[in-house]
Design a protein around this motif. Structure first.
Motif, PDB file in Angstrom:
ATOM      1  N   THR A 151     -45.720 -14.707  35.014  1.00  0.00           N
ATOM      2  CA  THR A 151     -46.660 -14.232  36.036  1.00  0.00           C
ATOM      3  C   THR A 151     -47.469 -13.060  35.478  1.00  0.00           C
ATOM      4  O   THR A 151     -46.902 -12.046  35.088  1.00  0.00           O
ATOM      5  N   PRO A 152     -48.798 -13.172  35.435  1.00  0.00           N
ATOM      6  CA  PRO A 152     -49.609 -12.073  34.910  1.00  0.00           C
ATOM      7  C   PRO A 152     -49.649 -10.893  35.883  1.00  0.00           C
ATOM      8  O   PRO A 152     -49.696 -11.081  37.098  1.00  0.00           O
ATOM      9  N   ILE A 153     -49.640  -9.690  35.323  1.00  0.00           N
ATOM     10  CA  ILE A 153     -49.654  -8.475  36.126  1.00  0.00           C
ATOM     11  C   ILE A 153     -50.928  -7.687  35.840  1.00  0.00           C
ATOM     12  O   ILE A 153     -51.278  -7.453  34.676  1.00  0.00           O
ATOM     13  N   LEU A 154     -51.620  -7.264  36.892  1.00  0.00           N
ATOM     14  CA  LEU A 154     -52.736  -6.331  36.777  1.00  0.00           C
ATOM     15  C   LEU A 154     -52.292  -5.019  37.404  1.00  0.00           C
ATOM     16  O   LEU A 154     -51.815  -5.004  38.542  1.00  0.00           O
ATOM     17  N   TRP A 155     -52.444  -3.916  36.668  1.00  0.00           N
ATOM     18  CA  TRP A 155     -51.987  -2.607  37.161  1.00  0.00           C
ATOM     19  C   TRP A 155     -53.146  -1.623  37.043  1.00  0.00           C
ATOM     20  O   TRP A 155     -53.628  -1.345  35.957  1.00  0.00           O
ATOM     21  N   CYS A 156     -53.604  -1.108  38.168  1.00  0.00           N
ATOM     22  CA  CYS A 156     -54.703  -0.138  38.213  1.00  0.00           C
ATOM     23  C   CYS A 156     -54.197   1.174  38.807  1.00  0.00           C
ATOM     24  O   CYS A 156     -53.480   1.166  39.817  1.00  0.00           O
ATOM     25  N   HIS A 157     -54.578   2.285  38.183  1.00  0.00           N
ATOM     26  CA  HIS A 157     -54.054   3.574  38.652  1.00  0.00           C
ATOM     27  C   HIS A 157     -55.068   4.683  38.397  1.00  0.00           C
ATOM     28  O   HIS A 157     -55.624   4.801  37.306  1.00  0.00           O
ATOM     29  N   GLY A 158     -55.312   5.505  39.419  1.00  0.00           N
ATOM     30  CA  GLY A 158     -56.192   6.655  39.274  1.00  0.00           C
ATOM     31  C   GLY A 158     -55.516   7.774  38.501  1.00  0.00           C
ATOM     32  O   GLY A 158     -54.353   8.101  38.760  1.00  0.00           O
ATOM     33  N   MET A 159     -56.244   8.381  37.580  1.00  0.00           N
ATOM     34  CA  MET A 159     -55.651   9.421  36.745  1.00  0.00           C
ATOM     35  C   MET A 159     -55.485  10.750  37.483  1.00  0.00           C
ATOM     36  O   MET A 159     -54.804  11.651  37.007  1.00  0.00           O
ATOM     37  N   SER A 160     -56.116  10.863  38.680  1.00  0.00           N
ATOM     38  CA  SER A 160     -55.968  12.079  39.483  1.00  0.00           C
ATOM     39  C   SER A 160     -55.101  11.854  40.715  1.00  0.00           C
ATOM     40  O   SER A 160     -55.189  12.600  41.696  1.00  0.00           O
ATOM     41  N   ASP A 161     -54.269  10.846  40.669  1.00  0.00           N
ATOM     42  CA  ASP A 161     -53.382  10.514  41.797  1.00  0.00           C
ATOM     43  C   ASP A 161     -52.341  11.621  41.975  1.00  0.00           C
ATOM     44  O   ASP A 161     -51.589  11.937  41.050  1.00  0.00           O
ATOM     45  N   ASN A 162     -52.293  12.215  43.177  1.00  0.00           N
ATOM     46  CA  ASN A 162     -51.320  13.280  43.445  1.00  0.00           C
ATOM     47  C   ASN A 162     -50.218  12.830  44.402  1.00  0.00           C
ATOM     48  O   ASN A 162     -49.448  13.653  44.890  1.00  0.00           O
ATOM     49  N   VAL A 163     -50.136  11.535  44.668  1.00  0.00           N
ATOM     50  CA  VAL A 163     -49.074  10.984  45.515  1.00  0.00           C
ATOM     51  C   VAL A 163     -48.106  10.148  44.680  1.00  0.00           C
ATOM     52  O   VAL A 163     -46.894  10.319  44.751  1.00  0.00           O
ATOM     53  N   ASP A 165     -47.712   9.818  40.890  1.00  0.00           N
ATOM     54  CA  ASP A 165     -48.211  10.420  39.655  1.00  0.00           C
ATOM     55  C   ASP A 165     -48.666   9.360  38.655  1.00  0.00           C
ATOM     56  O   ASP A 165     -48.027   8.312  38.511  1.00  0.00           O
ATOM     57  N   PHE A 166     -49.783   9.653  37.983  1.00  0.00           N
ATOM     58  CA  PHE A 166     -50.316   8.713  36.998  1.00  0.00           C
ATOM     59  C   PHE A 166     -49.259   8.343  35.957  1.00  0.00           C
ATOM     60  O   PHE A 166     -49.167   7.185  35.527  1.00  0.00           O
ATOM     61  N   LYS A 167     -48.432   9.299  35.574  1.00  0.00           N
ATOM     62  CA  LYS A 167     -47.402   9.023  34.569  1.00  0.00           C
ATOM     63  C   LYS A 167     -46.352   8.044  35.103  1.00  0.00           C
ATOM     64  O   LYS A 167     -45.754   7.294  34.330  1.00  0.00           O
ATOM     65  N   ALA A 168     -46.143   8.047  36.434  1.00  0.00           N
ATOM     66  CA  ALA A 168     -45.209   7.084  37.029  1.00  0.00           C
ATOM     67  C   ALA A 168     -45.760   5.675  36.886  1.00  0.00           C
ATOM     68  O   ALA A 168     -45.019   4.722  36.628  1.00  0.00           O
ATOM     69  N   GLY A 169     -47.071   5.547  37.059  1.00  0.00           N
ATOM     70  CA  GLY A 169     -47.692   4.254  36.854  1.00  0.00           C
ATOM     71  C   GLY A 169     -47.706   3.861  35.393  1.00  0.00           C
ATOM     72  O   GLY A 169     -47.387   2.727  35.029  1.00  0.00           O
ATOM     73  N   GLN A 170     -48.040   4.824  34.552  1.00  0.00           N
ATOM     74  CA  GLN A 170     -48.136   4.596  33.111  1.00  0.00           C
ATOM     75  C   GLN A 170     -46.809   4.127  32.510  1.00  0.00           C
ATOM     76  O   GLN A 170     -46.795   3.409  31.513  1.00  0.00           O
ATOM     77  N   ALA A 171     -45.707   4.537  33.121  1.00  0.00           N
ATOM     78  CA  ALA A 171     -44.385   4.189  32.593  1.00  0.00           C
ATOM     79  C   ALA A 171     -44.043   2.715  32.808  1.00  0.00           C
ATOM     80  O   ALA A 171     -43.157   2.178  32.141  1.00  0.00           O
ATOM     81  N   GLY A 172     -44.745   2.039  33.738  1.00  0.00           N
ATOM     82  CA  GLY A 172     -44.403   0.672  34.071  1.00  0.00           C
ATOM     83  C   GLY A 172     -44.719  -0.370  33.013  1.00  0.00           C
ATOM     84  O   GLY A 172     -43.832  -1.138  32.605  1.00  0.00           O
ATOM     85  N   PRO A 173     -45.967  -0.457  32.548  1.00  0.00           N
ATOM     86  CA  PRO A 173     -46.322  -1.527  31.612  1.00  0.00           C
ATOM     87  C   PRO A 173     -45.477  -1.609  30.349  1.00  0.00           C
ATOM     88  O   PRO A 173     -45.098  -2.722  29.957  1.00  0.00           O
ATOM     89  N   PRO A 174     -45.126  -0.493  29.685  1.00  0.00           N
ATOM     90  CA  PRO A 174     -44.269  -0.633  28.499  1.00  0.00           C
ATOM     91  C   PRO A 174     -42.913  -1.258  28.820  1.00  0.00           C
ATOM     92  O   PRO A 174     -42.377  -2.039  28.025  1.00  0.00           O
ATOM     93  N   LEU A 175     -42.375  -0.921  29.990  1.00  0.00           N
ATOM     94  CA  LEU A 175     -41.101  -1.511  30.411  1.00  0.00           C
ATOM     95  C   LEU A 175     -41.252  -3.016  30.593  1.00  0.00           C
ATOM     96  O   LEU A 175     -40.401  -3.799  30.155  1.00  0.00           O
ATOM     97  N   LEU A 176     -42.363  -3.427  31.222  1.00  0.00           N
ATOM     98  CA  LEU A 176     -42.596  -4.846  31.446  1.00  0.00           C
ATOM     99  C   LEU A 176     -42.816  -5.582  30.131  1.00  0.00           C
ATOM    100  O   LEU A 176     -42.290  -6.688  29.926  1.00  0.00           O
TER     101      LEU A 176
END
Length: 217
Positions: A151-163, A165-176
């Motif tokens: 299943t293909p995954i598209l992940w979009c995340h704002g770099m100024s997200d304060n709810v 954190d961008f790093k929380a999103g960034q951590a996902g793709p390498p794990l996948l």
């Protein structure tokens, strides 16, 4: 006429399905005309991160903002995943092939979209995560069914997200990717905890690629 595809859209914490109906108006390509949209609402339950307040929530959240180190409330996540799987199964029973079903969502809904797609026993058309995170402990990658890894995954995340954190999103793709799951990650400079038109335009293009639509269709 039968639907060419189905999009299940999962809203964020405290929101509702009907409040997101307007999203459909952004998808004006011809190939989207016969796509069925579903906007379910989360159940109302107490949320630890909001001092135990009752609100629409797919699962409990331990803390806000969410960081890459935030604890996960796995029992609640799995209950929500089973609920999404029931929605998918209903469409499959109605005659829609799993590989024509998208699961997409924002924030908490994005996190749930990811978990639901990766734990479903069949390959789906795709999962799109907006401002989300991996809501399960890393060990869950060993539980991803072989077909779900396709299943293909598209992940979009704002770099100024304060709810979320961008790093929380960034951590996902390498794990996948470590689990053998393909993931396209797009970072949006200056974007906070929201979805903008650029993200939705890219989502429409992504839908088209997954459905084999021509660029101008």
């Amino acid at each position: 006429m039968a639907s060419s595809a189905v999009v299940i859209w999962l809203h964020g914490l405290g929101d509702s399905g009907p409040a997101n109906y307007g999203l459909k108006s952004f998808f004006t390509a011809k190939f989207m005309n016969n796509v069925k949209w579903l906007f379910p609402s989360a159940p109302t339950q107490r949320v630890t991160a909001n001092y135990g307040a009752l609100m629409p929530s797919w699962f409990d959240v331990a803390e806000l903002p969410i960081s890459a180190q935030s604890p996960e409330m796995e029992a609640g996540v799995m209950k929500a995943v089973n609920s999404v799987h029931a929605m998918i199964d209903k469409e499959v029973t109605a005659g829609v092939s799993p590989d024509k079903i998208f699961v997409c969502g924002f924030s908490q809904g994005g996190a749930l979209s990811l978990a639901s797609a990766l734990l479903y026993p069949e390959k789906l058309a795709g999962a799109a995560v907006f401002s989300g995170w991996v809501p399960l402990n890393p060990e869950f990658i060993s539980k991803i069914p072989a077909k779900a890894k396709l299943t293909p995954i598209l992940w979009c995340h704002g770099m100024s997200d304060n709810v979320v954190d961008f790093k929380a999103g960034q951590a996902g793709p390498p794990l996948l990717e470590h689990a053998g799951v393909g993931c396209e990650f797009k970072a949006y400079p200056g974007l906070g905890h929201s979805i903008d038109g650029d993200e939705l335009s890219h989502l429409q293009e992504w839908f088209g690629l997954r459905l084999g639509a021509l660029p101008d269709a």
